[in-house]
Motif scaffolding. Structure first.
Motif, PDB file in Angstrom:
ATOM      1  N   PRO A  46       0.808  -1.224   0.000  1.00 28.95           N
ATOM      2  CA  PRO A  46       0.000   0.000   0.000  1.00 28.95           C
ATOM      3  C   PRO A  46       0.840   1.273   0.000  1.00 28.95           C
ATOM      4  O   PRO A  46       0.533   2.237  -0.703  1.00 28.95           O
ATOM      5  N   VAL A  47       1.922   1.272   0.759  1.00 31.34           N
ATOM      6  CA  VAL A  47       2.816   2.439   0.785  1.00 31.34           C
ATOM      7  C   VAL A  47       3.481   2.610  -0.567  1.00 31.34           C
ATOM      8  O   VAL A  47       3.582   3.732  -1.096  1.00 31.34           O
ATOM      9  N   LEU A  48       3.932   1.510  -1.156  1.00 33.56           N
ATOM     10  CA  LEU A  48       4.559   1.577  -2.474  1.00 33.56           C
ATOM     11  C   LEU A  48       3.574   2.071  -3.528  1.00 33.56           C
ATOM     12  O   LEU A  48       3.955   2.859  -4.418  1.00 33.56           O
ATOM     13  N   THR A  52       4.411   5.454  -5.660  1.00 31.51           N
ATOM     14  CA  THR A  52       4.547   5.409  -7.119  1.00 31.51           C
ATOM     15  C   THR A  52       3.440   6.197  -7.806  1.00 31.51           C
ATOM     16  O   THR A  52       3.665   6.790  -8.861  1.00 31.51           O
ATOM     17  N   ALA A  53       2.248   6.242  -7.205  1.00 32.85           N
ATOM     18  CA  ALA A  53       1.162   7.031  -7.794  1.00 32.85           C
ATOM     19  C   ALA A  53       1.483   8.521  -7.732  1.00 32.85           C
ATOM     20  O   ALA A  53       1.256   9.251  -8.711  1.00 32.85           O
ATOM     21  N   VAL A  54       2.028   8.956  -6.615  1.00 37.31           N
ATOM     22  CA  VAL A  54       2.403  10.365  -6.493  1.00 37.31           C
ATOM     23  C   VAL A  54       3.504  10.705  -7.488  1.00 37.31           C
ATOM     24  O   VAL A  54       3.450  11.752  -8.161  1.00 37.31           O
ATOM     25  N   ALA A  55       4.498   9.828  -7.604  1.00 38.71           N
ATOM     26  CA  ALA A  55       5.590  10.080  -8.547  1.00 38.71           C
ATOM     27  C   ALA A  55       5.076  10.105  -9.986  1.00 38.71           C
ATOM     28  O   ALA A  55       5.468  10.978 -10.780  1.00 38.71           O
ATOM     29  N   LYS A  58       3.103  13.304 -10.676  1.00 42.31           N
ATOM     30  CA  LYS A  58       3.976  14.470 -10.875  1.00 42.31           C
ATOM     31  C   LYS A  58       4.648  14.430 -12.244  1.00 42.31           C
ATOM     32  O   LYS A  58       4.795  15.451 -12.906  1.00 42.31           O
ATOM     33  N   LEU A  59       5.100  13.235 -12.669  1.00 41.42           N
ATOM     34  CA  LEU A  59       5.818  13.122 -13.933  1.00 41.42           C
ATOM     35  C   LEU A  59       4.885  13.155 -15.145  1.00 41.42           C
ATOM     36  O   LEU A  59       5.202  13.801 -16.147  1.00 41.42           O
ATOM     37  N   LEU A  60       3.766  12.464 -15.067  1.00 40.93           N
ATOM     38  CA  LEU A  60       2.906  12.313 -16.228  1.00 40.93           C
ATOM     39  C   LEU A  60       1.723  13.287 -16.246  1.00 40.93           C
ATOM     40  O   LEU A  60       1.159  13.546 -17.308  1.00 40.93           O
ATOM     41  N   GLY A  61       1.314  13.755 -15.092  1.00 37.91           N
ATOM     42  CA  GLY A  61       0.202  14.684 -15.038  1.00 37.91           C
ATOM     43  C   GLY A  61      -1.124  13.982 -14.862  1.00 37.91           C
ATOM     44  O   GLY A  61      -1.230  12.746 -14.872  1.00 37.91           O
ATOM     45  N   LEU A  69      -4.480   4.902 -11.238  1.00 32.42           N
ATOM     46  CA  LEU A  69      -5.395   4.231 -10.305  1.00 32.42           C
ATOM     47  C   LEU A  69      -5.438   2.724 -10.537  1.00 32.42           C
ATOM     48  O   LEU A  69      -5.508   1.940  -9.576  1.00 32.42           O
ATOM     49  N   ALA A  70      -5.384   2.302 -11.791  1.00 35.30           N
ATOM     50  CA  ALA A  70      -5.365   0.862 -12.090  1.00 35.30           C
ATOM     51  C   ALA A  70      -4.106   0.213 -11.529  1.00 35.30           C
ATOM     52  O   ALA A  70      -4.167  -0.896 -10.960  1.00 35.30           O
ATOM     53  N   MET A  71      -2.974   0.894 -11.649  1.00 31.45           N
ATOM     54  CA  MET A  71      -1.716   0.369 -11.105  1.00 31.45           C
ATOM     55  C   MET A  71      -1.789   0.291  -9.578  1.00 31.45           C
ATOM     56  O   MET A  71      -1.341  -0.683  -8.975  1.00 31.45           O
ATOM     57  N   MET A  72      -2.381   1.307  -8.963  1.00 25.71           N
ATOM     58  CA  MET A  72      -2.527   1.296  -7.504  1.00 25.71           C
ATOM     59  C   MET A  72      -3.406   0.130  -7.049  1.00 25.71           C
ATOM     60  O   MET A  72      -3.077  -0.556  -6.083  1.00 25.71           O
ATOM     61  N   LEU A  73      -4.503  -0.090  -7.741  1.00 31.73           N
ATOM     62  CA  LEU A  73      -5.391  -1.199  -7.378  1.00 31.73           C
ATOM     63  C   LEU A  73      -4.703  -2.551  -7.544  1.00 31.73           C
ATOM     64  O   LEU A  73      -4.908  -3.472  -6.741  1.00 31.73           O
ATOM     65  N   LEU A  74      -3.896  -2.682  -8.578  1.00 35.48           N
ATOM     66  CA  LEU A  74      -3.155  -3.931  -8.771  1.00 35.48           C
ATOM     67  C   LEU A  74      -2.196  -4.178  -7.617  1.00 35.48           C
ATOM     68  O   LEU A  74      -2.148  -5.281  -7.059  1.00 35.48           O
ATOM     69  N   LEU A  75      -1.438  -3.157  -7.233  1.00 39.23           N
ATOM     70  CA  LEU A  75      -0.480  -3.328  -6.143  1.00 39.23           C
ATOM     71  C   LEU A  75      -1.166  -3.610  -4.810  1.00 39.23           C
ATOM     72  O   LEU A  75      -0.712  -4.451  -4.041  1.00 39.23           O
TER      73      LEU A  75
END
Length: 148
Positions: A46-48, A52-55, A58-61, A69-75
């Motif tokens: 969850p922390v990761l 990574t979502a914040v990063a 910031k990088l992609l906008g 969000l899909a990547m966060m749900l997967l992790l």
């Protein structure tokens, strides 16, 4: 047998609490590895996911918010996948060789202890986990080493 998702996850979580995490069981059962990885995943993923979502935000906008969000749900769902596997494994029937082995352990517990709380003959992996946990608590190491 059909089980609901929630009851399978609950059974998997309970099974991970009951299974004895002893190194000599690593060669026979994959449970120790799955339990360890699931616990670590529940602690750190969850922390990761948030970092990574914040990063990425910031990088992609904000244009890539759906993918983030899909990547966060997967992790975040990875520990649930481990508990699901453990729940299915806990309810699966034992092969005949493991049933015989469980009966031998049960007989040893009956011979070496005076307690009345000895479980019945194991039929599934959850029963075997309870029996192994009781064996590690009540039998000495020399008796347990005989089986490994």
């Amino acid at each position: 047998m059909r089980f609901s998702l929630f009851s399978t996850l609950t059974t998997g979580w309970q099974y991970s609490r009951v299974w004895p995490t002893k190194t000599e069981l690593n060669a026979i059962f994959p449970e120790n590895k799955v339990i360890y990885l699931t616990k670590q995943g529940a602690r750190y993923l969850p922390v990761l996911a948030v970092l990574t979502a914040v990063a990425q935000l910031k990088l992609l906008g904000p244009d890539f918010l759906g993918q983030i969000l899909a990547m966060m749900l997967l992790l975040v769902s990875m520990p649930l996948q481990g508990w699901y596997w453990l729940g299915v494994r806990a309810n699966s029937a034992l092969p005949p060789a493991l049933i015989n082995w469980g009966n031998e352990i049960r007989e040893q517990i009956q011979q070496h202890s005076q307690s009345q709380g000895i479980p019945a003959a194991p039929k599934n992996y959850f029963d075997l986990a309870r029996l192994l946990q009781l064996a590690y608590q009540q039998l000495d190491k020399t008796v347990m080493r005989r089986w490994f």
